[in-house]
Design a protein around this motif. Structure first.
Motif, PDB file in Angstrom:
ATOM      1  N   ARG A 277       0.900  -1.038   0.163  1.00 30.92           N
ATOM      2  CA  ARG A 277      -0.211   0.459  -0.170  1.00 30.92           C
ATOM      3  C   ARG A 277       0.609   1.174   0.036  1.00 30.92           C
ATOM      4  NH1 ARG A 277      -4.672  -0.234   4.496  1.00 30.92           N
ATOM      5  NH2 ARG A 277      -2.944   0.642   5.325  1.00 30.92           N
TER       6      ARG A 277
ATOM      7  N   ASP B 237      -0.976   6.829   0.698  1.00 27.82           N
ATOM      8  CA  ASP B 237      -1.004   4.842   1.240  1.00 27.82           C
ATOM      9  C   ASP B 237      -2.439   4.519   0.359  1.00 27.82           C
ATOM     10  OD1 ASP B 237      -2.496   2.825   2.698  1.00 27.82           O
ATOM     11  OD2 ASP B 237      -2.536   4.148   4.176  1.00 27.82           O
TER      12      ASP B 237
ATOM     13  N   GLU C  60      -4.563   1.743  -1.948  1.00 27.80           N
ATOM     14  CA  GLU C  60      -5.229   0.068  -1.488  1.00 27.80           C
ATOM     15  C   GLU C  60      -4.590  -1.176  -2.262  1.00 27.80           C
ATOM     16  OE1 GLU C  60      -7.726  -0.674  -0.218  1.00 27.80           O
ATOM     17  OE2 GLU C  60      -8.021   1.062   0.868  1.00 27.80           O
ATOM     18  N   LYS C  61      -3.458  -1.739  -1.715  1.00 29.52           N
ATOM     19  CA  LYS C  61      -2.553  -2.484  -1.794  1.00 29.52           C
ATOM     20  C   LYS C  61      -2.295  -2.074  -3.848  1.00 29.52           C
ATOM     21  CE  LYS C  61      -4.442  -5.716   1.368  1.00 29.52           C
ATOM     22  NZ  LYS C  61      -5.045  -6.988   0.923  1.00 29.52           N
TER      23      LYS C  61
END
Length: 300
Positions: free
Chosen positions: A109, A129, A131-132
């Motif tokens: 992330r 950051d 979402e993956k």
């Protein structure tokens, strides 16, 4: 995992060139913030910046503040950070100013990039950051950089040195125009001095024009020449047309370096070309690294 990006090496990117050249790729992420760093590249540099911003974010979270969500728009023109609701641009990072981009190999992330600020010329590290999809965003920035550099070369970036010489010549032409104007003023002053010498001692103005040491009537840069009657009785030639104030002594229009063709660039645009060339020469480094193995590396 270390992915050192080399623009000379052919890479199979995940997006079509048209998607980044004519449009943009958008990602919704959380923005942890940015902080000044001392160097434009380096794993340790971004690792310290990520730890610092994560620590600040934990303090703000304990005070009830949420991590702001932003929209990233990546294209060959740069990386824009926008408010997802109002679409206001919060930061606009041009690609030639981005020198380092990295994602966390232990956390899909977190990703970051270093960009040189256009106003302060300081190096700022931006931390996000996602979402993956940190690795995907990092590679998208790398692909956009690759395409932007190629477009810069195709649009004439190879001729920066030639255009720099054009800028120098344009500056010299401006200096010559200034000298030309100054000479015109000096001619006018000399003409006024000669006019004042026409006054006789008795205070009356002499009707006979004064002459110089060669027995010639002084040239006037202000008044047009008056034709004298021809000695053979022929009609005098038509009076000379007054000089066009938009032309110089040679009848040519003064050169304006700020009104030029597409191939000419004034010095201010030339400096931007030099800056872009310098940024692209530095290149973009893509890396995968471990940012924060400490307990503060929890979910933000």
């Amino acid at each position: 995992m270390n992915r050192a990006f080399n623009r000379k090496r052919d890479k199979s990117w995940m997006h079509t060139p048209e998607a980044l050249a004519k449009h943009f790729i958008a990602y919704n992420v959380k923005f942890l913030g940015n902080t000044e760093v001392e160097q434009p590249k380096g794993t340790e540099i971004v690792r310290d910046a990520v730890r610092k911003l994560k620590f600040q974010r934990h303090i703000k979270k304990s005070e009830g503040q949420k991590v702001p969500k932003v929209e990233l728009q990546i294209s060959i023109y740069g990386v824009k950070i926008l408010d997802p609701k109002t679409k206001d641009v919060l930061h606009n990072c041009q690609l030639h100013r981005i020198s380092f981009c990295a994602d966390d190999k232990t956390d899909k992330r977190i990703f970051t990039f270093i960009c040189k600020d256009s106003e302060s010329n300081k190096h700022l590290c931006y931390v996000f950051d996602s979402e993956k999809c940190a690795e995907e965003i990092t590679l998208t920035i790398g692909q956009a950089f690759d395409l932007a550099y190629k477009k810069f070369l195709e649009s004439g970036g190879k001729d920066v040195e030639t255009r720099k010489q054009i800028g120098t010549l344009q500056k010299r032409i401006q200096e010559l125009e200034s000298e030309n104007t100054e000479l015109k003023k000096q001619l006018q002053n000399l003409d006024e001095q000669l006019r004042s010498s026409k006054v006789s001692p008795a205070g009356s103005i002499s009707t006979k024009p004064s002459t110089d040491i060669f027995d010639m009537i002084p040239f006037s840069a202000v008044e047009p020449l008056v034709p004298l009657p021809a000695s053979n009785g022929a009609s005098p030639p038509p009076p000379a047309q007054p000089a066009d104030p938009r032309t110089d002594l040679f009848g040519a229009e003064p050169f304006d370096p700020f009104i030029c063709g597409a191939a000419d660039f004034p010095p201010d645009i030339q400096s931007k070309l030099d800056e872009m060339q310098e940024g692209f020469k530095m290149g973009l480094t893509l890396e995968g690294t471990v940012f924060s193995p400490d307990p503060l590396d929890g979910r933000c």
